[in-house]
Design an enzyme around this catalytic site. Structure first.
Site, PDB file in Angstrom:
ATOM      1  N   CYS A  90       0.481 -37.345 -14.957  1.00 10.58           N
ATOM      2  CA  CYS A  90      -0.222 -36.074 -14.871  1.00 10.58           C
ATOM      3  C   CYS A  90      -1.499 -36.228 -15.270  1.00 10.58           C
ATOM      4  O   CYS A  90      -2.346 -35.357 -14.699  1.00 10.58           O
ATOM      5  CB  CYS A  90       0.509 -35.148 -16.152  1.00 10.58           C
ATOM      6  N   CYS A 150       5.499 -29.951  -9.977  1.00 10.58           N
ATOM      7  CA  CYS A 150       5.738 -30.804  -8.948  1.00 10.58           C
ATOM      8  C   CYS A 150       7.159 -30.984  -8.642  1.00 10.58           C
ATOM      9  O   CYS A 150       7.872 -30.583  -9.640  1.00 10.58           O
ATOM     10  CB  CYS A 150       5.168 -32.406  -9.178  1.00 10.58           C
ATOM     11  N   CYS A 170       1.743 -30.754 -19.099  1.00  8.21           N
ATOM     12  CA  CYS A 170       1.122 -31.750 -18.300  1.00  8.21           C
ATOM     13  C   CYS A 170      -0.084 -32.422 -19.019  1.00  8.21           C
ATOM     14  O   CYS A 170      -0.636 -33.285 -18.503  1.00  8.21           O
ATOM     15  CB  CYS A 170       0.701 -31.228 -17.029  1.00  8.21           C
TER      16      CYS A 170
END
Length: 236
Positions: A123, A205, A231
């Site tokens: 991330c 994602c 994230c």
């Protein structure tokens, strides 16, 4: 001439004076673009909140600059939605921001599927660093955070001193509920990610997003198996 509110000149007094106590989301957006002009961008995830906020921004500033952090790992539905939004709002300046390191390079240096072994690092490289670079010439940025989303986000205000990126972070939708968001989308016939109708209130994602495990926890489907719910963009 008064200087705009920045990370460097932030004071609680200036924050309080920026908006009246009864300001709403549109007041916040109008203030933000009046205060910062071209020195503010909206970082949009293209989730449900993101589409609502983009529609509201379009009402205030039809030429606003909007970025999407394109990790290269998003759902096909997300990329299809971006295409629809660009067609609906042709005047908005929507850019896809990619990491310096592509997935093949990342695999070479950090191994296959880094998100399974070190999601924080993945991330950081694919989202945090690109946003920091995008904000380097800006004073402020807009986010679709809502207080309801998680305990970690319950403290956010309309105007925030962002220690992570050393900027001012504007969050117009802090008081909106999930029901408010979906009602706005339907009433205004806005396009949105079909995954929201399949149990995905929060979409990131593909490798790190599952349907929400708990109805009341909007981010319980993110990074399943890890003690991770953010994230890193919104962690100081």
């Amino acid at each position: 001439m008064n200087k705009s509110l920045t990370y460097e000149n932030w004071t609680e007094e200036r924050q309080v004076k920026a908006l009246s106590h009864n300001s709403d989301y549109l007041d916040v957006l109008k203030w933000a673009y009046q205060e910062y002009g071209d020195e503010i961008i909206y970082s949009c995830s293209f989730g449900a909140e993101g589409i609502v906020l983009m529609d509201l921004i379009h009402k205030v500033n039809k030429g606003a600059k909007i970025i999407f952090l394109d990790t290269g790992l998003h759902f096909s539905e997300t990329y299809e939605l971006i295409a629809k939004v660009r067609k609906r709002y042709p005047s908005l300046n929507i850019s896809l921001i990619k990491p310096q390191m592509n997935l093949q390079q990342q695999e070479k240096w950090y191994g296959d599927e880094l998100w399974k072994t070190n999601p924080n690092l993945c991330c950081h490289m694919r989202k945090v660093v690109p946003l920091r670079e995008a904000l380097s010439e800006k004073k402020a940025w807009i986010s679709g955070l809502r207080k309801e989303q998680s305990p970690a986000r319950s403290h956010i205000q309309f105007i925030n001193k962002d220690e992570k990126f050393k900027k001012i972070k504007i969050c117009p939708l802090i008081h909106w509920t999930w029901e408010d968001v979906m009602t706005y989308l339907h009433r205004n016939e806005l396009p949105y990610n079909p995954l929201h109708d399949k149990g995905y209130p929060s979409i990131g994602c593909t490798a790190c997003t599952l349907p929400a495990a708990v109805n009341e926890d909007f981010r319980s489907g993110r990074w399943a198996g890890f003690s991770k719910t953010e994230c890193g963009l919104h962690q100081n």
